[in-house]
Write an enzyme that holds these catalytic residues in place. Structure first.
Site, short mmCIF file in Angstrom:
data_model
loop_
_atom_site.label_atom_id
_atom_site.label_comp_id
_atom_site.label_asym_id
_atom_site.label_seq_id
_atom_site.Cartn_x
_atom_site.Cartn_y
_atom_site.Cartn_z
CD GLU A 116 -2.88 -1.23 2.31
OE1 GLU A 116 -4.11 -1.17 2.21
OE2 GLU A 116 -2.29 -1.44 3.40
CD GLU A 136 -3.57 -6.27 3.64
OE1 GLU A 136 -2.94 -5.19 3.74
OE2 GLU A 136 -3.66 -6.90 2.56
#
Length: 257
Positions: A116, A136
């Protein structure tokens, strides 16, 4: 190690190199480190001597393994977790909106929040041993710092869905193939090559660079027609600068010669 020690900075000519300095935990980013990264980014924005910013990780194993899992496990409530994610989103948004180019020099693993962070940078380059991944979902949760939003904007939608829903990692060659990075270099040469790229950009007029970044960002957030209008206005604005006039004069003189 204090929060300020987890982010280090140095200058190489007009290039500010910001390093995530937590190699013992593969440069995992806790909230204090993310805040310190924000401070470093703001300082680079305010410093007229800085033309280009590079973000990288300490050591040769990881760019960043993502958010600090130990800290996340201690989040006492949904509200606290949401506040932490807001801090991440705020800092990554500031990186994305910086008026100076930001290059992610990915020197190893970039998982979860590491990917990210890289995606918030304007340009991404990596070493040949780099690995990316929105991992995740392997832990039964989902990205909270832009993974579900930036990844589908950077690579084909089907590939983004697959990576987000499986948590599979993407090697350097795959990242290049999908357009997530623009260069893959040997690990030993990666940072030097990233600095060389940054210095090439730093040779350009700062005002032209700034408004190029703003035109791209503004256009991506609207229609093509709106983007073209913004581009036209910014191009006219930059033409009023001394650097633009000098550049045109130099070009004409070369043609005449």
């Amino acid at each position: 190690m204090s929060a300020t020690d987890t982010i280090t900075t140095r200058m190489d000519d007009s290039v500010r190199i910001i390093t995530i300095n937590r190699p013992r935990v593969r440069n995992a980013i806790d909230t204090a480190t993310m805040r310190a990264l924000g401070v470093a980014v703001d300082a680079a924005e305010a410093d007229a001597a800085v033309r280009v910013v590079i973000i990288t990780g300490a050591g040769d194993i990881a760019f960043s393994a993502g958010g600090d899992m130990a800290e996340m496990r201690q989040s006492p409530s949904l509200i606290a977790c949401d506040l932490d994610m807001r801090i991440w989103q705020d800092v990554l948004g500031r990186i994305e909106r910086l008026t100076k180019p930001v290059i992610a020099a990915v020197n190893g693993y970039a998982y979860g929040g590491g990917t990210e962070l890289a995606m918030a940078c304007h340009i991404r380059v990596c070493g040949d041993g780099a690995q990316f991944g929105q991992t995740e979902i392997r832990h039964d949760h989902l990205p909270g710092a832009g993974g579900t939003q930036r990844l589908p904007r950077l690579i084909p939608l089907s590939a983004a869905y697959e990576l987000l829903l499986t948590g599979d990692s993407l090697d350097a060659a795959g990242a290049l193939r999908l357009g997530l990075v623009s260069h893959v270099w040997p690990k030993a040469d990666m940072l030097a090559n990233a600095i060389a790229l940054a210095k090439r950009i730093a040779q350009r007029s700062p005002i032209a660079v700034r408004y190029t970044l703003e035109a791209v960002a503004a256009g991506l957030n609207g229609s093509l027609e709106t983007g073209l209008r913004i581009e036209r206005a910014m191009a006219a604005l930059v033409m009023e600068s001394g650097a633009a006039q000098a550049g045109l004069d130099n070009f004409v003189e070369k043609v005449r010669a």
